[in-house]
Design an enzyme around this catalytic site. Structure first.
Site, short mmCIF file in Angstrom:
data_model
loop_
_atom_site.label_atom_id
_atom_site.label_comp_id
_atom_site.label_asym_id
_atom_site.label_seq_id
_atom_site.Cartn_x
_atom_site.Cartn_y
_atom_site.Cartn_z
N CYS A 146 32.70 -10.18 -34.09
CA CYS A 146 33.88 -10.71 -33.52
C CYS A 146 34.53 -11.74 -33.65
O CYS A 146 34.64 -12.52 -34.84
CB CYS A 146 32.33 -11.27 -31.78
SG CYS A 146 31.61 -12.62 -32.45
N CYS A 158 32.54 -14.61 -34.69
CA CYS A 158 31.45 -14.55 -36.22
C CYS A 158 32.13 -15.24 -37.12
O CYS A 158 31.72 -15.95 -37.89
CB CYS A 158 30.79 -13.71 -36.04
SG CYS A 158 30.55 -13.50 -34.34
N ASP A 174 73.95 -1.89 -39.58
CA ASP A 174 74.89 -1.80 -40.54
C ASP A 174 75.41 -0.62 -40.97
O ASP A 174 74.39 0.57 -40.70
CB ASP A 174 74.20 -2.57 -42.12
CG ASP A 174 75.04 -2.37 -43.26
OD1 ASP A 174 76.26 -2.56 -42.94
OD2 ASP A 174 74.67 -1.64 -43.94
#
Length: 706
Positions: free
Chosen positions: A17, A20, A398
């Site tokens: 997680c 952690c 462009d």
């Protein structure tokens, strides 16, 4: 920071997680000889500034059972099967003890000592690491999901709800496993990129062909690539011809023909011919290595929605604890309610308030989307750019090298004065040899076909956005746009020249003039072929609801308008210098809000930097394109643009769905607290269900292809 201090990067296995990961980062920073540390949870990487051994780092991550190894080391041999992990074994034992306790309770009653003992063992074994984290955080007054779960489980045991406490432990362990699995799945896209290139290359040294580890291959050495083999290093073909599958880098499904002097990239597949390749980059500098590095860095960059979730969770978690305390204490104190009943309800608030689903809702979607894009030849350099691409309402392009192939062809030479056609061409080529403009190459190629010597040009000067001038055969000549000659000719151009120029421009050709300060000598018309994918890409963009597409070009209005009409581009802004393009982007942002600029990543830098999000075409092999743009389309394929926008929109929608669902399910569950309908195991099941659903929802992004 002192540049002499060592900076090491490691890969990490075992994260479950984000919390952690944050704890691990803090632990590493506290090591004696470490000056700084940074954990990239999405890419599962650790950067350490200073000195620290692998043993010290693994000790800092011992609370999570983390495994650390150097970034250069391949992880395949270190992967631990899911069923061999300690957490999995502990969860399985906890589940067996939970089942045993339930069976004993059904046989002898819930309060019997054997049942309570079995539930207690289930709680201790299944919640061992949870309690270690939770108690430590509680002492430090750090309120996260581990703290909430620890208080809830210990509270359940304290009021005699052993069975529910054991059920909470078991379901929470499954929820953690799901979160870990989802992040592993999301990281697979990048892990697969790491494994694409071979570990060794076949190198010719001292007239012998030997297998050499890729990190020992030197620039300039000759690499032999046999049919059916993957190319191990970036390089340039010096002998042979073959078709090469570049899908791993560019996402192109059709193999590309490679001949002498063509570039090849590490991780691509040589299909039929034998190639000898001169190595041009070290392994760590290859295009593939840069893609992996940039994607992993992108996964560490927090998206705006993720930053919102993190801020929200930091306030939400302590608020839930205070709410739970109020529910457990206030009714018994002031209304004479039953203590056990309201403490139980308070514990249910703690459990249902656990922000697991909310915290994982954004990062798993961002990591998955960036990985999916990379597999399809699109490099998105951060969660913020992923989200911005999903909000676009206007896109500026462009022309040269983006909408067109950027390989112009000289179509017309029209002498105006007394000089013959071939001599006009040779003078123009003499000047253009000093120019870097794409149109110059068309004139030089045509002049070379004449087989006549091209004289040297002296005093060459580039006239930015207009053309160039130089002395050829003792005469000062100018070559450039019609605008240049309107400025330098004493009376401007005559009507016949203007009419001729207009006719050529209406055919979609770019016109350049050659002359002196007194007269025009010749007109040159150059055409740049439109890419096959441009028209289809523009159609898809309109289907996606991009209402405003704009061409920004230094070319003449009539030429640009002819190309825009063929591509169904809604607006044209022509005759622009680089700074003019930047101002045009600013105007578009003021009008439309979220605006993208698509260019080649080398020119148009001011416009690319000004746009809300910038796209570079043809990032493969182009360091500038990879560095300049927010998103790099690795091939010269404009169809990647609508794919990227569609992926970004899907990711944005999934993030919003996940956040909304996570908060909604919490709100519903909290409402069930007051009538007493919500039990502890129902609360954790609701949280686990939410985590599972937001994870599976995010993993749908893995299925998206171009």
């Amino acid at each position: 920071m002192d540049e002499s201090v060592k900076r090491n990067i490691y890969r990490v296995e075992g994260f479950t997680c984000t919390g952690c990961a944050a704890t691990f980062e803090k632990n590493v920073k506290q090591l004696p000889h470490v000056q700084d540390a940074q954990v990239n949870f999405g890419a599962a990487k650790l950067t350490v500034v200073g000195e620290a051994s692998i043993a010290e780092l693994e000790k800092a991550g011992a609370f999570e059972g983390l495994k650390i190894y150097p970034e250069s080391e391949r992880s395949a041999g270190r992967k631990e099967p899911f069923w061999h992990r300690k957490a999995t074994i502990r969860t399985a034992i906890s589940a067996l003890l939970l089942l045993t306790g339930w069976l004993l309770g059904a046989q002898y009653g819930d309060e019997n000592s054997l049942s309570v003992f079995s539930y207690g063992l289930s709680i201790l074994i299944g919640g061992y690491t949870l309690f270690l984290k939770g108690v430590r955080n509680l002492v430090r007054l750090q309120f996260d999901m581990n703290t909430l779960m620890t208080v809830a489980i210990l509270g359940a045991a304290a009021i005699g709800e052993w069975g529910e406490g054991a059920m909470v432990v078991f379901l929470f362990a499954i929820s953690e496993a799901l979160e870990s699995y989802s992040m592993d799945k999301a990281r697979e896209s990048i892990r697969s990129l790491v494994e694409i290139a071979p570990n060794e290359a076949l190198i010719r040294r001292n007239d012998q062909e030997i297998q050499v580890p890729v990190d020992e291959v030197r620039v300039g050495e000759i690499m032999i690539v046999k049919p059916g083999q993957k190319i191990a290093m970036d390089g340039k073909v010096i002998t042979g011809a073959s078709s090469v599958n570049q899908a791993a880098i560019t996402g192109e499904s059709v193999p590309v023909t490679k001949d002498v002097d063509d570039e090849v990239y590490a991780g691509t597949l040589n299909q039929e011919g034998l190639l000898e390749v001169s190595v041009t980059k070290r392994f760590e500098d290859t295009t593939l290595a840069k893609i992996i590095h940039l994607v992993e860095e992108a996964q560490a960059e927090r998206a705006p929605s993720q930053a919102f979730v993190d801020r929200f969770a930091s306030v939400y978690t302590p608020l839930i604890m205070l709410t739970a305390l109020a529910i457990a204490v206030l009714p018994p104190l002031f209304a004479g309610a039953n203590w056990a009943e309201w403490i139980y309800r308070g514990l249910a608030v703690l459990v249902v308030g656990c922000p697991c689903a909310l915290v994982i809702s954004t990062p798993v979607a961002v990591v998955t989307a960036i990985g999916t894009a990379a597999r399809n030849g699109v490099l998105i350099k951060g969660g913020i750019h992923l989200e911005e691409a999903g909000r676009l309402s206007a896109i500026a392009f462009d022309k040269t090298g983006t909408l067109t192939k950027g390989v112009p062809t000289l179509t017309d030479i029209k002498p105006v004065g007394s000089l013959p056609r071939d001599e006009c061409l040779i003078i123009a080529a003499a000047i253009e040899r000093g120019s870097q403009h794409p149109l110059a190459s068309a004139i030089i190629r045509q002049a070379n076909h004449l087989g006549k010597p091209i004289p040297a040009a002296e005093s060459f000067v580039s006239l930015t956005g207009k053309g160039a001038k130089a002395v050829v055969n003792s005469t000062l000549y100018h070559i450039g746009s019609p605008r240049l000659f309107e400025e330098i000719l004493p009376g401007g151009m005559d009507q016949s020249n203007r009419q001729e120029i207009a006719t050529l421009q209406e055919q979609g050709k770019t016109v350049m003039l050659l002359g002196t300060k007194e007269e025009i000598i010749a007109l040159f018309a150059v055409a740049d072929e439109i890419r096959e994918t441009s028209k289809q890409a523009l159609q898809k963009l309109h289907q996606l609801g991009i209402g405003q597409t704009v061409m920004l070009t230094g070319d003449h209005q009539a030429t640009a308008a002819a190309i825009a009409q063929q591509l169904d581009i809604s607006d044209v802004d022509a005759g622009l210098l680089p700074q003019d393009k930047r101002e045009a982007i600013k105007r578009l942002i003021n009008k439309h809000g979220h605006v993208a600029m698509v260019g080649d990543g080398i020119n148009d830098a001011p416009a690319l930097a000004t746009a809300t999000v910038s796209f570079a075409m043809g990032g493969a092999g182009s360091d500038t394109a990879l560095e300049t743009a927010d998103i790099a389309l690795m091939s010269d394929d404009l169809s990647k643009l609508p794919f990227t926008i569609a992926l970004s929109r899907r990711a944005l929608a999934i993030i919003k769905q996940n956040i909304t669902f996570s908060l909604a399910i919490k709100a519903v569950a909290l409402l069930l607290i007051f009538p007493g309908w919500l039990t502890l195991w129902m609360a954790i099941f609701a949280d686990m269900g939410a985590t599972l659903l937001v994870t599976l929802n995010a993993l749908r992004l893995l299925r998206i292809t171009n």
